[in-house]
Every structure is written in structure tokens, then in C-alpha cells.
Design a protein around this motif. Structure first.
Motif, PDB file in Angstrom:
ATOM      1  N   UNK A 126       0.792  -1.041  -0.268  1.00  0.00           N
ATOM      2  CA  UNK A 126      -0.081   0.026  -0.334  1.00  0.00           C
ATOM      3  C   UNK A 126       0.779   1.167  -0.294  1.00  0.00           C
ATOM      4  N   UNK A 127       0.404   2.390  -0.778  1.00  0.00           N
ATOM      5  CA  UNK A 127       1.124   3.706  -0.527  1.00  0.00           C
ATOM      6  C   UNK A 127      -0.114   4.451  -0.154  1.00  0.00           C
ATOM      7  N   UNK A 128       0.046   5.383   0.991  1.00  0.00           N
ATOM      8  CA  UNK A 128      -0.934   6.393   2.105  1.00  0.00           C
ATOM      9  C   UNK A 128      -0.794   8.208   0.687  1.00  0.00           C
ATOM     10  N   UNK A 129      -1.941   8.748   1.095  1.00  0.00           N
ATOM     11  CA  UNK A 129      -1.383  10.215   1.200  1.00  0.00           C
ATOM     12  C   UNK A 129      -3.199  10.682   1.780  1.00  0.00           C
ATOM     13  N   UNK A 130      -2.061  12.126   2.136  1.00  0.00           N
ATOM     14  CA  UNK A 130      -2.661  12.655   3.231  1.00  0.00           C
ATOM     15  C   UNK A 130      -4.401  13.436   2.358  1.00  0.00           C
ATOM     16  N   UNK A 131      -5.533  13.202   2.942  1.00  0.00           N
ATOM     17  CA  UNK A 131      -6.652  13.256   2.069  1.00  0.00           C
ATOM     18  C   UNK A 131      -6.535  15.258   1.599  1.00  0.00           C
ATOM     19  N   UNK A 132      -5.655  16.087   2.664  1.00  0.00           N
ATOM     20  CA  UNK A 132      -6.171  17.008   3.056  1.00  0.00           C
ATOM     21  C   UNK A 132      -5.551  18.045   1.396  1.00  0.00           C
ATOM     22  N   UNK A 133      -3.867  16.603   1.018  1.00  0.00           N
ATOM     23  CA  UNK A 133      -3.134  16.912   0.213  1.00  0.00           C
ATOM     24  C   UNK A 133      -3.701  15.894  -1.183  1.00  0.00           C
ATOM     25  N   UNK A 134      -4.098  15.279  -1.071  1.00  0.00           N
ATOM     26  CA  UNK A 134      -4.428  14.481  -2.194  1.00  0.00           C
ATOM     27  C   UNK A 134      -4.828  14.859  -3.327  1.00  0.00           C
ATOM     28  N   UNK A 135      -4.302  14.725  -4.760  1.00  0.00           N
ATOM     29  CA  UNK A 135      -5.430  15.282  -6.141  1.00  0.00           C
ATOM     30  C   UNK A 135      -7.036  14.301  -6.033  1.00  0.00           C
ATOM     31  N   UNK A 136      -6.755  15.163  -7.704  1.00  0.00           N
ATOM     32  CA  UNK A 136      -8.485  14.922  -6.857  1.00  0.00           C
ATOM     33  C   UNK A 136      -8.960  14.068  -7.007  1.00  0.00           C
ATOM     34  N   UNK A 137      -7.970  12.630  -8.239  1.00  0.00           N
ATOM     35  CA  UNK A 137      -8.952  12.114  -8.934  1.00  0.00           C
ATOM     36  C   UNK A 137      -7.342  10.232  -8.314  1.00  0.00           C
ATOM     37  N   UNK A 138      -8.108   9.827  -8.096  1.00  0.00           N
ATOM     38  CA  UNK A 138      -6.781   8.399  -7.181  1.00  0.00           C
ATOM     39  C   UNK A 138      -7.459   7.368  -8.004  1.00  0.00           C
ATOM     40  N   UNK A 139      -8.238   7.394  -9.120  1.00  0.00           N
ATOM     41  CA  UNK A 139      -8.786   5.929  -9.131  1.00  0.00           C
ATOM     42  C   UNK A 139      -8.156   6.086 -10.572  1.00  0.00           C
ATOM     43  N   UNK A 140      -7.158   5.535 -10.126  1.00  0.00           N
ATOM     44  CA  UNK A 140      -6.280   5.492 -11.561  1.00  0.00           C
ATOM     45  C   UNK A 140      -5.568   4.117 -11.918  1.00  0.00           C
ATOM     46  N   UNK A 141      -5.372   4.078 -12.809  1.00  0.00           N
ATOM     47  CA  UNK A 141      -4.989   1.854 -12.335  1.00  0.00           C
ATOM     48  C   UNK A 141      -3.441   1.583 -12.119  1.00  0.00           C
ATOM     49  N   UNK A 142      -2.265   2.846 -12.547  1.00  0.00           N
ATOM     50  CA  UNK A 142      -1.304   2.181 -11.954  1.00  0.00           C
ATOM     51  C   UNK A 142      -0.536   3.814 -10.968  1.00  0.00           C
ATOM     52  N   UNK A 200      -6.656   9.271   5.910  1.00  0.00           N
ATOM     53  CA  UNK A 200      -5.721   9.778   4.270  1.00  0.00           C
ATOM     54  C   UNK A 200      -5.899   8.569   3.750  1.00  0.00           C
ATOM     55  N   UNK A 201      -5.867   8.582   1.968  1.00  0.00           N
ATOM     56  CA  UNK A 201      -6.191   7.280   1.426  1.00  0.00           C
ATOM     57  C   UNK A 201      -5.407   6.512   1.725  1.00  0.00           C
ATOM     58  N   UNK A 202      -5.974   5.137   1.373  1.00  0.00           N
ATOM     59  CA  UNK A 202      -5.149   3.597   2.278  1.00  0.00           C
ATOM     60  C   UNK A 202      -5.168   3.294  -0.219  1.00  0.00           C
ATOM     61  N   UNK A 203      -3.728   3.430  -0.387  1.00  0.00           N
ATOM     62  CA  UNK A 203      -4.326   3.004  -1.512  1.00  0.00           C
ATOM     63  C   UNK A 203      -3.199   0.764  -1.780  1.00  0.00           C
ATOM     64  N   UNK A 204      -3.922   0.605  -2.298  1.00  0.00           N
ATOM     65  CA  UNK A 204      -3.605  -1.234  -2.411  1.00  0.00           C
ATOM     66  C   UNK A 204      -3.115  -1.214  -3.015  1.00  0.00           C
ATOM     67  N   UNK A 205      -1.956  -1.658  -3.297  1.00  0.00           N
ATOM     68  CA  UNK A 205      -1.583  -1.914  -4.978  1.00  0.00           C
ATOM     69  C   UNK A 205      -1.201  -3.492  -4.728  1.00  0.00           C
ATOM     70  N   UNK A 206      -0.826  -3.912  -6.584  1.00  0.00           N
ATOM     71  CA  UNK A 206       0.408  -5.164  -6.428  1.00  0.00           C
ATOM     72  C   UNK A 206       1.521  -4.668  -6.305  1.00  0.00           C
TER      73      UNK A 206
END
Length: 199
Positions: A31-47, A95-101
Motif C-alpha cells: 500500500x501507499x498513503x496520501x493525506x486526504x487534504x493534500x491528495x489529488x482529486x482523482x486517485x482512481x487510476x490503474x497504476x 488518508x487514502x490507503x491505496x492498495x497496490x500489486x
């Protein structure tokens, strides 16, 4: 770590991975983390493509050498993600927790060259495959609108907390969003609004 490029059609978010410990978390825990208040508006990406800072030392700093497929996104707190840092001043922040491969090593690193301060940047698999420098990742004017429409559609179909703030028209975007889509006239302003150490 395998060596490969994402598919040409992949939507990619270039993201800062500030410390080697963060890369190790991505590799081992997935996983990778991004603080919500600093996150880009779109985190729904493929990679995610990971930009390594000066903290990586002479050989590995200021470059992208690995990517990972996004498996899912959830909202949590920093304290839940990093339980050994329960007393951290931002432990209760979202925070966003982005689960990754699995991390995939690029056959050739993408170097920062002249500029070193990277926050977030959107690109595609095709552009990433051809890039030799970070500047090469920029989506050109004529394709920026198409990239934005793809990102917006992805965000609207998911559970994005910013969905109501995503403009339909490319021309209605704020400076930070334009910078993340490669309008580098505004990049300095966006970089100053985010600090990798603000994690």
C-alpha cells in the motif's frame, strides 16, 4: 521485482515516495498513503509510478524506477496505517490507503534532470513507456482534455469524495489540477502547496 511497463491505455498517477521506508512499505505491505487534504482529486487510476526523492541517495534519487498496479482505494487514518506512530501529530487525519500489486521495475529509470520537486502528475502507460525524463511524462495539450475526461469518468464511477468538485470542462479546472495534468506554467504554484514532508 519484475521489469515491465504498464499497458499503453493505463491511467497513471506519478506520486512522490519520499523515504526508502515508504518504498519498503509499498513493496512488503502492498500500500501507499496520501493525506486526504493534500491528495489529488482523482486517485482512481490503474497504476502508481513512484518518484524517489533525494533521500534515496546518489544512485536512486530524483527518478521513477518502479510502478505498481492499483488494486483498491480506501479512506482511513494515518494512525490506522502506521500503528507504531500512534502519537504522530497527524495520527487522526484522514488518508487514502491505496492498495497496490507487486512493484514492477521499469526497464530504464525516468530521470528528473533539471527539476527535482515533483508532487503529483497524471500520465498514461504509452507516455510512460516512451519517457526518458520526468518532463517527457507530460500529456500534450491536445490530449490533456481526453486524459481529464477519462480520469473524471473513473472518479464519478467510484466513491470519490471530490466527485461534486470535478469540473466537466477542462477549461474550468483550478491551477493545481491543471498542473497535475501537465500545465507546467502552473506547476511551481502547485508544488509549493504540497510538501512531501507534510506526511
Amino acid at each position: 521485482m519484475t521489469s515491465t511497463y504498464p499497458p499503453d491505455s493505463a491511467l497513471i498517477l506519478v506520486a512522490v515516495i519520499p523515504e526508502p521506508r515508504d518504498l519498503e512499505i509499498a513493496r512488503v505491505l502492498g500500500w501507499y498513503r496520501i493525506p486526504l487534504r493534500r491528495a489529488p482529486k482523482v486517485v482512481d487510476v490503474d497504476y502508481l509510478a513512484f518518484y524517489q526523492t533525494a533521500a534515496y541517495g546518489e544512485e536512486d534519487r530524483w527518478q521513477i524506477s518502479s510502478v505498481a498496479a492499483v488494486r483498491g482505494v480506501e479512506l482511513t487514518t494515518r494512525g490506522e496505517l502506521l500503528r507504531d506512530e500512534a502519537d504522530h501529530p497527524r495520527a487522526r487525519e484522514e488518508y487514502y490507503k491505496i492498495q497496490i500489486g507487486a512493484l514492477q521495475r521499469l526497464p530504464q529509470p525516468i530521470l528528473a534532470n533539471a527539476w527535482r520537486r515533483v508532487t503529483f502528475l497524471y500520465t498514461t502507460g504509452e507516455i510512460l513507456r516512451q519517457a526518458r525524463t520526468i518532463n517527457d511524462l507530460v500529456v500534450k495539450n491536445e490530449d490533456r482534455s481526453l486524459l481529464w475526461q477519462s480520469l473524471r469518468e473513473r472518479a464519478l464511477s467510484g466513491s470519490n469524495p471530490y466527485s461534486d468538485e470535478l469540473p466537466a470542462d477542462f477549461e474550468d479546472m483550478d491551477a493545481l489540477m491543471l498542473a497535475m495534468l501537465g500545465d507546467f506554467r502552473l506547476f511551481k504554484e502547485s508544488a509549493e502547496s504540497f510538501s512531501a514532508s507534510d506526511d
